[in-house]
Design a protein around this motif. Structure first.
Motif, PDB file in Angstrom:
ATOM      1  N   ALA A  36     -15.994  -5.977  -9.745  1.00  0.00           N
ATOM      2  CA  ALA A  36     -15.015  -5.032  -9.223  1.00  0.00           C
ATOM      3  C   ALA A  36     -15.579  -4.327  -8.000  1.00  0.00           C
ATOM      4  O   ALA A  36     -16.756  -3.959  -7.968  1.00  0.00           O
ATOM      5  N   THR A  37     -14.732  -4.157  -6.997  1.00  0.00           N
ATOM      6  CA  THR A  37     -15.020  -3.276  -5.868  1.00  0.00           C
ATOM      7  C   THR A  37     -14.007  -2.136  -5.936  1.00  0.00           C
ATOM      8  O   THR A  37     -13.167  -2.093  -6.846  1.00  0.00           O
ATOM      9  N   ALA A  38     -14.044  -1.243  -4.979  1.00  0.00           N
ATOM     10  CA  ALA A  38     -13.106  -0.124  -4.987  1.00  0.00           C
ATOM     11  C   ALA A  38     -11.664  -0.602  -4.885  1.00  0.00           C
ATOM     12  O   ALA A  38     -10.747   0.029  -5.425  1.00  0.00           O
ATOM     13  N   GLU A  39     -11.441  -1.747  -4.215  1.00  0.00           N
ATOM     14  CA  GLU A  39     -10.072  -2.221  -3.978  1.00  0.00           C
ATOM     15  C   GLU A  39      -9.658  -3.411  -4.829  1.00  0.00           C
ATOM     16  O   GLU A  39      -8.467  -3.674  -4.972  1.00  0.00           O
ATOM     17  N   ARG A  40     -10.619  -4.143  -5.412  1.00  0.00           N
ATOM     18  CA  ARG A  40     -10.260  -5.391  -6.070  1.00  0.00           C
ATOM     19  C   ARG A  40     -10.993  -5.539  -7.394  1.00  0.00           C
ATOM     20  O   ARG A  40     -11.986  -4.849  -7.674  1.00  0.00           O
ATOM     21  N   LEU A  41     -10.506  -6.480  -8.176  1.00  0.00           N
ATOM     22  CA  LEU A  41     -11.180  -6.903  -9.406  1.00  0.00           C
ATOM     23  C   LEU A  41     -10.941  -8.392  -9.547  1.00  0.00           C
ATOM     24  O   LEU A  41      -9.820  -8.863  -9.363  1.00  0.00           O
ATOM     25  N   TYR A  67      -1.915  -7.815 -14.844  1.00  0.00           N
ATOM     26  CA  TYR A  67      -2.778  -7.399 -13.732  1.00  0.00           C
ATOM     27  C   TYR A  67      -4.243  -7.229 -14.123  1.00  0.00           C
ATOM     28  O   TYR A  67      -4.859  -6.216 -13.808  1.00  0.00           O
ATOM     29  N   ALA A  68      -4.797  -8.221 -14.803  1.00  0.00           N
ATOM     30  CA  ALA A  68      -6.240  -8.266 -15.061  1.00  0.00           C
ATOM     31  C   ALA A  68      -6.868  -6.917 -15.332  1.00  0.00           C
ATOM     32  O   ALA A  68      -7.668  -6.420 -14.569  1.00  0.00           O
ATOM     33  N   ASP A  69      -6.431  -6.285 -16.414  1.00  0.00           N
ATOM     34  CA  ASP A  69      -7.060  -5.061 -16.916  1.00  0.00           C
ATOM     35  C   ASP A  69      -6.495  -3.765 -16.358  1.00  0.00           C
ATOM     36  O   ASP A  69      -7.029  -2.693 -16.656  1.00  0.00           O
ATOM     37  N   CYS A  70      -5.464  -3.793 -15.549  1.00  0.00           N
ATOM     38  CA  CYS A  70      -4.883  -2.533 -15.076  1.00  0.00           C
ATOM     39  C   CYS A  70      -4.370  -1.738 -16.272  1.00  0.00           C
ATOM     40  O   CYS A  70      -3.680  -2.267 -17.139  1.00  0.00           O
ATOM     41  N   GLY A  77       2.639  -2.087  -8.779  1.00  0.00           N
ATOM     42  CA  GLY A  77       2.754  -2.728  -7.482  1.00  0.00           C
ATOM     43  C   GLY A  77       1.550  -3.539  -7.067  1.00  0.00           C
ATOM     44  O   GLY A  77       1.433  -3.934  -5.901  1.00  0.00           O
ATOM     45  N   ALA A  78       0.652  -3.796  -7.985  1.00  0.00           N
ATOM     46  CA  ALA A  78      -0.536  -4.580  -7.658  1.00  0.00           C
ATOM     47  C   ALA A  78      -0.152  -6.032  -7.418  1.00  0.00           C
ATOM     48  O   ALA A  78       0.916  -6.494  -7.818  1.00  0.00           O
ATOM     49  N   THR A  79      -1.036  -6.749  -6.741  1.00  0.00           N
ATOM     50  CA  THR A  79      -0.845  -8.184  -6.545  1.00  0.00           C
ATOM     51  C   THR A  79      -1.975  -8.926  -7.235  1.00  0.00           C
ATOM     52  O   THR A  79      -3.132  -8.517  -7.161  1.00  0.00           O
ATOM     53  N   GLN A  80      -1.642 -10.002  -7.933  1.00  0.00           N
ATOM     54  CA  GLN A  80      -2.638 -10.752  -8.683  1.00  0.00           C
ATOM     55  C   GLN A  80      -2.444 -12.243  -8.494  1.00  0.00           C
ATOM     56  O   GLN A  80      -1.314 -12.734  -8.452  1.00  0.00           O
ATOM     57  N   SER A 103      -2.013   3.612  -7.588  1.00  0.00           N
ATOM     58  CA  SER A 103      -1.625   4.015  -8.940  1.00  0.00           C
ATOM     59  C   SER A 103      -2.306   3.172 -10.017  1.00  0.00           C
ATOM     60  O   SER A 103      -2.086   3.383 -11.203  1.00  0.00           O
ATOM     61  N   CYS A 104      -3.137   2.222  -9.614  1.00  0.00           N
ATOM     62  CA  CYS A 104      -3.824   1.357 -10.576  1.00  0.00           C
ATOM     63  C   CYS A 104      -5.150   1.967 -11.017  1.00  0.00           C
ATOM     64  O   CYS A 104      -5.807   2.686 -10.260  1.00  0.00           O
ATOM     65  N   THR A 105      -5.538   1.645 -12.225  1.00  0.00           N
ATOM     66  CA  THR A 105      -6.876   1.999 -12.709  1.00  0.00           C
ATOM     67  C   THR A 105      -7.276   0.976 -13.762  1.00  0.00           C
ATOM     68  O   THR A 105      -6.450   0.231 -14.281  1.00  0.00           O
TER      69      THR A 105
END
Length: 249
Positions: A36-41, A67-70, A77-80, A103-105
């Motif tokens: 994981a980085t600040a913007e991606r996983l 969304y892979a663990d969101c 609104g994430a993209t996967q 809004s993702c975590t």
């Protein structure tokens, strides 16, 4: 270095992978790689089970609200991007790349915020229990990490602490018990022995034992499996250590 091991027990309808695995109790999903980085996983996962179970797991990973663990409870609104890397009758290897929004975590992103960037992640998913193992420097704020995680998870899951220790700590003697098992697993194992679960033939099945302990059947099964796994590894490691000592004489 410090080790944190905890499990999230998801309620029905809160996690598509957990729902799929709950319908197929013999199926498992474990991470082969997770970054994981600040913007991606992005992650690679290895699933085992029947063809029907693997179909359900694959569908859960490809479902847009996973969304892979969101941990967001609404569309964030994430993209996967998800790809099947390998598929046989009883195994499935999946790659997922997730670009988050404001809004993702997720567990890895909360860990980065409170434990630092250099955190290693390992996961295992069985039934509704999603077990995380984190290795971190020990310089972060662990209580703040769990406080933030509890807020993010909300009512969707219950969190169960399994282990926290230095990575160099011996397998035995953790958490104040001779076996090193977490208290919940120790209690489950003791009750299983006392009520004849390990007798042949069994004097009680897992459903009856769960009812006696007033815990969900899936939770008891999970705790017994984790306890049995740790004790088996301790036994094998102890045997190897004894062989090495004899060989040194």
């Amino acid at each position: 270095m410090r080790e944190l091991v905890f499990a999230l027990a998801y309620k029905p309808g809160c996690n598509r992978v957990a729902d799929a695995l709950a319908d197929h109790p013999d199926a498992r999903v474990r991470s082969l790689s997770l970054h994981a980085t600040a913007e991606r996983l992005w992650r690679v996962d290895h699933a085992t089970g029947t063809p029907d179970a693997l179909d359900a797991i694959e569908d859960a990973f490809f479902t847009c609200d996973y969304y892979a663990d969101c941990l967001a409870t609404e569309d964030c609104g994430a993209t996967q991007t998800t790809r099947v890397l390998d598929r046989t009758d009883d195994t499935l290897v999946l790659y997922a790349d997730w670009k988050r929004t404001s809004s993702c975590t997720s567990v890895p992103h909360i860990a980065r915020d409170h434990l630092g960037d250099a955190v290693l992640f390992e996961t295992r998913h069985e039934g509704r229990h999603y077990t995380w193992r984190l290795i971190h420097s020990g310089d972060g704020d662990v209580p703040s990490f769990f406080d933030a995680l509890e807020v993010a998870v909300g009512e969707c899951a219950q969190m169960e602490m399994l282990r926290t220790a230095d990575t160099g700590t011996a397998a035995g003697g953790r958490d104040g018990t001779s076996s090193g098992l977490p208290a919940a697993q120790e209690a489950a194992l003791q009750a299983a022995v006392e009520h004849g679960y390990y007798e042949s033939p069994r004097e009680v099945d897992v459903g009856e034992l769960a009812e006696h302990l007033d815990v969900p059947r899936s939770t008891l099964t999970y705790r017994l499996r984790r306890a049995e796994e740790q004790l088996a590894k301790q036994h094998v490691d102890g045997g190897r250590a004894a062989e090495e000592r004899l060989a040194s004489y």
